[in-house]
Design an enzyme around this catalytic site. Structure first.
Site, PDB file in Angstrom:
ATOM      1  N   GLY A 122       0.824  -1.204   0.000  1.00  0.00           N
ATOM      2  CA  GLY A 122       0.000   0.000   0.000  1.00  0.00           C
ATOM      3  C   GLY A 122       0.857   1.253   0.000  1.00  0.00           C
ATOM      4  N   GLU A 239      12.632  -4.408  -4.765  1.00  0.00           N
ATOM      5  CA  GLU A 239      11.620  -4.575  -5.803  1.00  0.00           C
ATOM      6  C   GLU A 239      12.235  -4.423  -7.190  1.00  0.00           C
ATOM      7  OE1 GLU A 239       8.258  -1.966  -5.396  1.00  0.00           O
ATOM      8  OE2 GLU A 239       7.105  -3.027  -6.912  1.00  0.00           O
TER       9      GLU A 239
END
Ligand SMILES: Cc1cc2nc3c(=O)[nH]c(=O)nc-3n(C[C@H](O)[C@H](O)[C@H](O)COP(=O)(O)OP(=O)(O)OC[C@H]3O[C@@H](n4cnc5c(N)ncnc54)[C@H](O)[C@@H]3O)c2cc1C
Lengths: 377, 301
Positions: A122, A239
């Protein structure tokens, strides 16, 4: 400068290969992309098998080289990818492992590794995408809890997640990078509404998330209060740095299948197409070498990937789109049929130059952090 | 897997860089451009003494006894410095042509596209250069002859395969050019001011520079890997990526320099022109593309 693996690494590879040959035939069939509960069960079941066989923690405890071998071999054997485990295994988990307390590690890491809990990310908000630090979701301290209100968007896997790595603003008066904290939010807390969004590929990969006075224990904060931007940089480096390694192997397989298809349907006789595939072969061979280069560098720098990840991400996301465009050229008019191989991958590849930081943002990072060019503002 | 330069390799690279900075710096480069066609034999012998040509000869034959990775690093530096001369041909002749290893003999060859570099300056020409005619070379630092009878479109003929080592060392020179162009562009973008700020603050410029770096670093991984494996498909990969990084890098570097980029004074045109020459030295890119396409079908029956 060498590309040789140690005897220990070769032994790991051989053992893994042997195990994969036995384990993969026992896997249940892959559920359809629309069936989220089915996908969740399938992906977690695979992670559970890996865990029981001793490979559960390969994404963050193993050396970067062992991780590379793991991704290479599982992909070559046609094993499932991390799927619903993406956020937990590839960035929330590694972030908690690097920045969390002993208690936090003990609470959150084992269920990720055993394939019991799914995480989502989020970060992005309607008014904070590329400018992530402009995020406004507010967390007010109330006793031992934060009370969180605001909204998130493009939250992948939110529908089936147990936990969310959530960025919130804990100090609205501080400069925008200095008032952010990184929280682990339980997705079953009262006040969370998840509304799935349909992607252009027709699936509901991501969702909107509305947070209305959601209580998150202060003990769920990873890193210091208002030091969340630094923690976020750790998350993003994972990531961008290592999350796509297995896919390069997959792309090289697709390219060979494309060549075979082209030979079968006669397109191979077109030298322009042939040379295009030859160039793509060079492209993905080079991307594999760049991966090995970055892994060697990470190995020398204690495992945290550097800005080299942005170089790779930038090049790879465009190469992936070119690959599936070439697939469409091989298929000709049949490329309009979504049931033909590669054509849904062609659609999902369109997100690669946007998700995890757009190509424009990656170019800013390369220009500013590697070449030392001045910031815009 | 340690796919990074070793201490020794770093030392070798900085050794070559220092030698070239001392003996072929900006002054000498300019002088060479003003005296076209003249090869500095003194510098050539000095390179020979430093082991540039004998790098891969075994020590028992008076060589340095190093491998392709070290040769690639040395040629990368040569490309970076725009060092003129038939360096690759002389290096490859070190074992066979007397005097090549020491730099006493300058060796050139007939390339896969029928071009000969530095024919008049060379002591020995490998290959059949009968009837060679000079052409007005685009690169002021590479005199060229064309050998008649060689096919005008070599990719259409049964062209003999180029020596993979020549392809790789040429790719290493391209990598050096690409690296230099990226450095020059970034340096200019950091310092040149317009509209009250460094031009590198403008994304149109910043992103050009970022793409140059991405192309260069991807090419670097490909070239170094090919030096380690010496695998033919790795070498074809290296040449395609390095040609692209060098040619496009020089063009973008020119663009970043504005009007100054278009002048004879500024070195970027020399990088672009040399990069063009190198793309036709051993074979044409289409051959590499065709081989890499064929490789995709290999093993699939
Ligand atoms: C498939 C997919 C999955 C995702 N999953 C998640 C997730 O799980 N969790 C999560 O938090 N987020 C997720 N995202 C969100 C993703 O990180 C953002 O979409 C991305 O960072 C871009 O933000 P934006 O969509 O607001 O676009 P914007 O920031 O509005 O950008 C619009 C355009 O403007 C350009 N632009 C913006 N600023 C600049 C600038 N300074 N210079 C030059 N150009 C600029 C961009 O490059 C882009 O082309 C996902 C996105 C996709 C597509």
């Amino acid at each position: 400068m060498d590309l040789a693996y140690t005897p220990d690494e070769e032994e790991f590879r051989a053992r893994l290969r042997e195990w994969l040959a036995k384990a993969l035939p026992t896997l249940p069939p892959k559920p359809s992309p629309e069936d989220w509960p089915g996908r969740r069960a399938h992906d977690l079941g695979w992670q559970r098998m890996l865990h029981d066989a001793g490979y559960g923690d390969v994404h963050w405890d193993a050396s970067p080289t062992l991780r590379l071998i793991f991704l290479e071999e599982t992909e070559k054997a046609g094993a499932p990818y991390v799927g619903a485990g993406f956020v937990g295994l590839l960035h929330a988990g590694p972030t908690i492992a690097a920045e969390g307390t002993d208690e936090q590690r003990a609470r959150w890491l084992p269920p990720i590794l055993r394939g019991e809990e799914v995480w989502c990310q989020g970060f992005s908000e309607p008014d904070a995408g590329s400018d992530l630090a402009a995020l406004r979701t507010r967390a007010r301290r109330d006793g031992d809890d934060y009370v969180v209100s605001g909204s998130k968007i493009w939250t992948s896997h939110a529908e089936v997640a147990d936990w969310c790595e959530l960025l919130v603003r804990t100090d609205p008066d501080a400069p925008k990078h200095r008032g952010i904290s990184w929280l682990a939010m339980p997705m079953d807390a009262p006040g969370i509404t998840v509304r799935p969004l349909k992607t252009l590929a027709g699936t509901t990969e991501f969702a909107e998330m509305f947070l209305d006075e959601v209580r998150v224990p202060v003990a769920n904060r990873v890193g210091e209060e208002n030091d969340g931007w630094r923690v976020t940089m750790v998350t993003l480096s994972f990531e961008r740095g290592t999350a796509f390694v297995g896919e390069v192997v997959a792309c090289r397989r697709v390219l060979r299948e494309l060549a075979a298809e082209a030979r079968g349907n006669g397109r191979w006789d077109d030298p322009v197409l042939r040379r295009r595939l030859g160039r793509l072969n060079a492209e993905f061979r080079a991307l594999w070498r760049l991966t090995q280069w970055n892994v060697s560098e990470a190995e020398a720098a204690d495992g945290i990937p550097g800005v080299g990840g942005s170089v790779f991400k930038l090049r790879y996301s465009h190469a992936r789109q070119e690959l599936f465009d070439a697939a469409a050229e091989v298929l000709g008019p049949a490329s309009l049929d979504l049931d033909r191989p590669w054509m849904s991958d062609r659609l999902s590849s369109l997100s690669y130059t946007i998700a995890a930081g757009t190509s424009q943002i990656q170019r800013n990072i390369v220009g500013e952090r590697i070449l030392g060019l001045p910031k815009e503002r | 897997m340690r796919f990074q330069l070793t201490e020794d390799q770093r030392a070798l690279r900085s050794g070559v860089r220092e030698l070239l900075a001392r003996r072929f710096g900006p002054e000498q480069l300019r002088a060479a451009v003003e005296a076209p066609g003249r090869l500095q034999k003194g510098l050539w012998r000095e390179l020979g003494e430093a082991g540039f040509f004998a790098l891969r000869l075994p020590e028992s034959q008076g060589g340095v006894g190093l491998g392709l990775p070290e040769a690639v690093l040395a040629f990368e530096e040569a490309g970076r410095a725009l060092l003129p001369g038939p360096l690759v041909a002389t290096h490859l002749a070190a074992a066979e042509v007397p005097g090549a290893a020491t730099g006493e003999t300058v060796v050139t060859d007939v390339g896969g596209c029928g071009l000969v570099e530095w024919l008049s300056a060379a002591d020995v020409v490998r290959g059949d250069d009968g009837g060679a005619v000079p052409l007005r070379s685009v690169d002021p630092l590479t005199p060229l002859h064309r050998v008649p009878g060689t096919p005008s479109s070599p990719w259409a003929a049964e062209a003999p395969g180029a020596d993979p080592a020549a392809v790789l060392l040429t790719a290493a020179e391209q990598l050096g050019s690409a690296t230099r162009a990226c450095e020059l562009a970034a340096q200019h973008a950091r310092t040149r001011e317009q509209f009250g700020r460094p031009i590198g603050a403008f994304q149109a410029v910043k992103h050009l520079c970022a793409e140059m770096l991405v192309r260069t670093e991807t090419a670097r991984a490909a070239v170094y890997a090919a030096a380690v494996t010496a695998d033919p498909a790795d070498i074809d990969t290296a040449r395609l990526l390095a040609d692209d990084a060098a040619v496009r890098g020089a063009r973008d570097c020119l663009q970043v320099h504005g009007g100054m980029g278009f002048t004879w004074e500024f070195e970027v045109h020399l990088h672009l022109k040399r990069a063009w020459v190198r793309t036709h030295r051993t074979s044409d890119a289409t051959e590499s593309e065709e081989r890499l396409a064929a490789e995709l079908l290999a093993g699939s029956g």
